[in-house]
Design an enzyme around this catalytic site. Sequence first.
Site, PDB file in Angstrom:
ATOM      1  CD1 TRP A  13      -2.262  -1.965   0.228  1.00  0.00           C
ATOM      2  CD2 TRP A  13      -3.421  -0.706   1.660  1.00  0.00           C
ATOM      3  NE1 TRP A  13      -3.519  -2.511   0.312  1.00  0.00           N
ATOM      4  CE2 TRP A  13      -4.264  -1.744   1.195  1.00  0.00           C
ATOM      5  CE3 TRP A  13      -3.925   0.204   2.585  1.00  0.00           C
ATOM      6  CZ2 TRP A  13      -5.580  -1.878   1.613  1.00  0.00           C
ATOM      7  CZ3 TRP A  13      -5.235   0.057   3.007  1.00  0.00           C
ATOM      8  CH2 TRP A  13      -6.056  -0.965   2.522  1.00  0.00           C
ATOM      9  CE  LYS A  14       4.591   1.117  -4.355  1.00  0.00           C
ATOM     10  NZ  LYS A  14       5.062   1.583  -5.675  1.00  0.00           N
ATOM     11  CG  HIS A  98       9.709  -0.982  -2.947  1.00  0.00           C
ATOM     12  ND1 HIS A  98       9.715   0.180  -3.693  1.00  0.00           N
ATOM     13  CD2 HIS A  98       8.687  -1.731  -3.442  1.00  0.00           C
ATOM     14  CE1 HIS A  98       8.738   0.143  -4.575  1.00  0.00           C
ATOM     15  NE2 HIS A  98       8.106  -1.017  -4.443  1.00  0.00           N
ATOM     16  CD  GLU A 168       8.086  -4.086  -6.905  1.00  0.00           C
ATOM     17  OE1 GLU A 168       6.853  -3.987  -7.018  1.00  0.00           O
ATOM     18  OE2 GLU A 168       8.735  -3.404  -6.097  1.00  0.00           O
ATOM     19  CB  SER A 213       2.645  -1.519 -14.275  1.00  0.00           C
ATOM     20  OG  SER A 213       3.168  -0.218 -14.054  1.00  0.00           O
ATOM     21  N   GLY A 234       1.337  -2.885  -6.375  1.00  0.00           N
ATOM     22  CA  GLY A 234       1.316  -1.557  -5.788  1.00  0.00           C
ATOM     23  C   GLY A 234      -0.075  -0.954  -5.807  1.00  0.00           C
ATOM     24  N   GLY A 235      -0.299   0.000  -6.696  1.00  0.00           N
ATOM     25  CA  GLY A 235      -1.552   0.747  -6.727  1.00  0.00           C
ATOM     26  C   GLY A 235      -2.799  -0.096  -6.815  1.00  0.00           C
TER      27      GLY A 235
END
Length: 251
Positions: A13-14, A98, A168, A213, A234-235
């Site tokens: 979730w960063k 990361h 990544e 992505s 991620g997003g």
Amino acid sequence: MTDAIRPLIAGNWKMNGLKASTAEFDAMLNGAAGVAGRADLLVCPPVTLIAAFADRARGKAVVVGAQDCHPKASGAHTGDIAAEMLVDAGASAIIVGHSERRADHGEGDALVKQKAEAARRAGATAIVCIGETQTQRDAGQTLDILRGQLDGSLPDGSTAANLVVAYEPVWAIGTGLTPTAKDVEQIHGFIREFLTASFEADGARMRILYGGSVKPSNAAELMAVKNVNGALVGGASLKAADFLAIARGCP
């Protein structure tokens, strides 16, 4: 994908998420049973939400992790969080190395290795991230960069139970760009060879995640690639519908 390795879909979730995000996490918990047969599910929220999420996830098909840790177990390190504290709050895995930590905070391989060792010391699985930049890719340095990161970041004596590697490509994170399936297969095959050479039988069983992505529209293609044992998302992990859809892409 290696049939014997159960896929892991991990959400990073960063620096996103407030108390109100509990509703989205609850939606993930409610939908997890429908995809539990395909993959293990892990959500790594900001540290402020770990304890609350872990409490809600107890007995459900989702586990909770963290996004970083300090190498030391305790001490005069204002603002830092020890791996032991994260595990105490309910985290079962910790992301380390990361690319955003490497770039924004100047973290090198030696520090990443120390953090991975700290995660293991605390009883958590370390998810060690590696990846090349666009400049390095364009220069044909991808495998050399990855070899250096693997050699410098992975703790000796790691096992399939306490180490996950996440590839990544930096140029693909948040850009909407992804390597071709052929590129991913080549790189994940290279990582598998390194792990097997370094950790023997355990290296053949370690999960190698793809990140960069990942979204519902490309998940099935990526998850079908040999030696892709899941995804670091991620997003798309901020929305239950997208996160669960990615998990449904696992064979």
